[in-house]
Design a protein around this motif. Structure first.
Motif, mmCIF file in Angstrom:
data_model
loop_
_atom_site.group_PDB
_atom_site.id
_atom_site.type_symbol
_atom_site.label_atom_id
_atom_site.label_comp_id
_atom_site.label_asym_id
_atom_site.label_seq_id
_atom_site.Cartn_x
_atom_site.Cartn_y
_atom_site.Cartn_z
ATOM 1 N N ASN A 246 0.759 -1.120 -0.111
ATOM 2 C CA ASN A 246 0.220 0.352 -0.214
ATOM 3 C C ASN A 246 1.161 1.386 -0.170
ATOM 4 O O ASN A 246 0.651 2.001 0.732
ATOM 5 N N ILE A 247 2.009 1.214 -0.640
ATOM 6 C CA ILE A 247 2.524 2.180 -0.426
ATOM 7 C C ILE A 247 3.875 2.004 -1.892
ATOM 8 O O ILE A 247 4.149 1.225 -2.553
ATOM 9 N N ASP A 248 4.309 3.600 -2.733
ATOM 10 C CA ASP A 248 5.015 2.772 -3.895
ATOM 11 C C ASP A 248 6.188 2.743 -2.978
ATOM 12 O O ASP A 248 6.790 3.368 -2.624
ATOM 13 N N LEU A 249 6.952 2.663 -4.155
ATOM 14 C CA LEU A 249 8.565 2.239 -4.107
ATOM 15 C C LEU A 249 9.349 3.499 -3.578
ATOM 16 O O LEU A 249 10.634 3.516 -3.087
ATOM 17 N N ASP A 250 9.156 4.548 -4.521
ATOM 18 C CA ASP A 250 9.592 6.003 -4.104
ATOM 19 C C ASP A 250 9.973 6.731 -3.534
ATOM 20 O O ASP A 250 10.640 7.303 -2.475
ATOM 21 N N GLU A 251 8.278 6.074 -2.432
ATOM 22 C CA GLU A 251 8.008 7.152 -1.237
ATOM 23 C C GLU A 251 8.677 5.803 0.476
ATOM 24 O O GLU A 251 9.763 6.954 1.051
ATOM 25 N N ILE A 252 9.460 4.713 0.113
ATOM 26 C CA ILE A 252 9.552 3.774 0.588
ATOM 27 C C ILE A 252 11.225 4.726 0.601
ATOM 28 O O ILE A 252 11.977 4.991 1.739
#
Length: 332
Positions: free
Chosen positions: A28-34
């Motif tokens: 539930n989160i984008d790779l770029d955000e991580i």
């Protein structure tokens, strides 16, 4: 202030501070955000391996961020496409392959979790993982309970205090005694219970191990474990530590199992509750501390071993074993 309880023994088998590694699954989160969290909030340095697999340098070693899907992380699509292009004599463009990978990645994100694997962290620094999951939660990352089919897990790799067979046996006994209580106390999600990852140890192995006449050599201990548990599918997986001790023996018996040799217990049971109200990894770690405490309390280990064997042999028990363990915990 850290919420992580300390084990009774804080030094490892080399008499240095123990280390602990964590594997955290979520979605539930984008790779770029991580990546932004890891780089900006923790100052880790990015090393991109491919679009779905990253290493991030830290002073403790490399953190690994990946979509837990080997088809993408090991670039099997790209390798297969290159082999096909050579076979049929048609050039398949890299951009086309990456577009296919991206489509598969986007479709699979709702089923396959992202995973962050930490390097072995010194025992006095493991509170970092609570900071990390708090940051993920703020950015709407979600774990096991978010959807019915999310069988996401938290794995903890705990460095052993000794490679001697008696120590390994004591820790195994302690876990066998406590496993039903820990399952209940941790409220393990049904999606994880039915998944082929975290089965409890079976009664025949429990009886074999807890018998006070069982005094194995290290080779006998390994042989017995492989006989009764020829699989990684255990809530406490001993294959990494046994492979570290005798890799040839374990590989000969289980040539197709994916095992990373390391001097650590691979505790696979816990839900990954990222994003759930007030949940922290320290809660799951502190359940493991129950195992640490019992393993290093020989008097009570022997007492509970005998009681559990009697309980297993009884046709009728007035109380459940979980209740007996809970009562013991409350009094110690």
């Amino acid at each position: 202030m850290s919420n992580f309880l300390n084990p009774k023994i804080t030094n490892n088998y080399e008499n240095k501070i123990r280390h602990v590694g964590f594997e955290i699954e979520f979605s539930n989160i984008d790779l770029d955000e991580i990546l932004n969290i890891l780089k900006n909030d923790f100052q880790f340095k990015e090393k991109k391996i491919n679009n779905f697999f990253y290493k991030l340098e830290s002073k403790y070693g490399d953190f690994i961020l990946e979509l837990d899907f080997e088809l993408l992380t090991k670039q099997k699509i790209k390798k297969g496409a290159k082999k096909l292009s050579q076979t049929i004599g048609i050039d398949i463009k890299t951009n086309d392959i990456e577009a296919i990978e991206k489509t598969i990645g986007d479709l699979s994100k709702d089923i396959v979790p992202y995973e962050i694997s930490t390097p072995p962290l010194p025992l006095d620094k493991i509170s970092l993982v609570d900071e990390l999951t708090n940051k993920l939660a703020i950015n709407e990352a979600k774990g096991t309970k978010h959807k019915l089919y999310y069988a996401f897990g938290l794995h903890i790799n705990i460095e052993v205090v000794s490679l001697e067979v008696q120590s390994l046996l004591n820790y195994t006994k302690a876990y066998l005694i406590l496993q039903d209580f820990i399952n209940k106390d941790a409220k393990i999600d049904i999606a994880r219970k039915i998944s082929p990852f975290i089965d409890n140890f079976k009664t025949d192995y429990i009886k074999h191990i807890l018998d006070d006449s069982y005094k194995p050599t290290i080779q006998e201990f390994i042989d017995d474990y492989l006989k009764f548990n020829p699989t990684r599918n255990r809530s406490l997986d001993l294959l990494p530590i046994l492979t570290f001790i005798d890799e040839k023996k374990v590989r000969n018996k289980l040539p197709n199992e994916k095992i990373k040799p390391r001097p650590a217990f691979h505790y696979r049971l816990s839900n990954s509750m990222v994003g759930s109200s007030n949940w922290q990894i320290s809660e799951e770690w502190n359940r493991w501390i129950l195992v640490e405490n019992l393993a290093n309390d020989i008097e009570n280990l022997e007492l509970l071993s005998k009681e559990y064997l009697t309980h297993l042999d009884n046709l009728i028990n007035l109380t459940s074993w979980e209740e007996r363990v809970e009562k013991w915990i409350q009094n110690h």
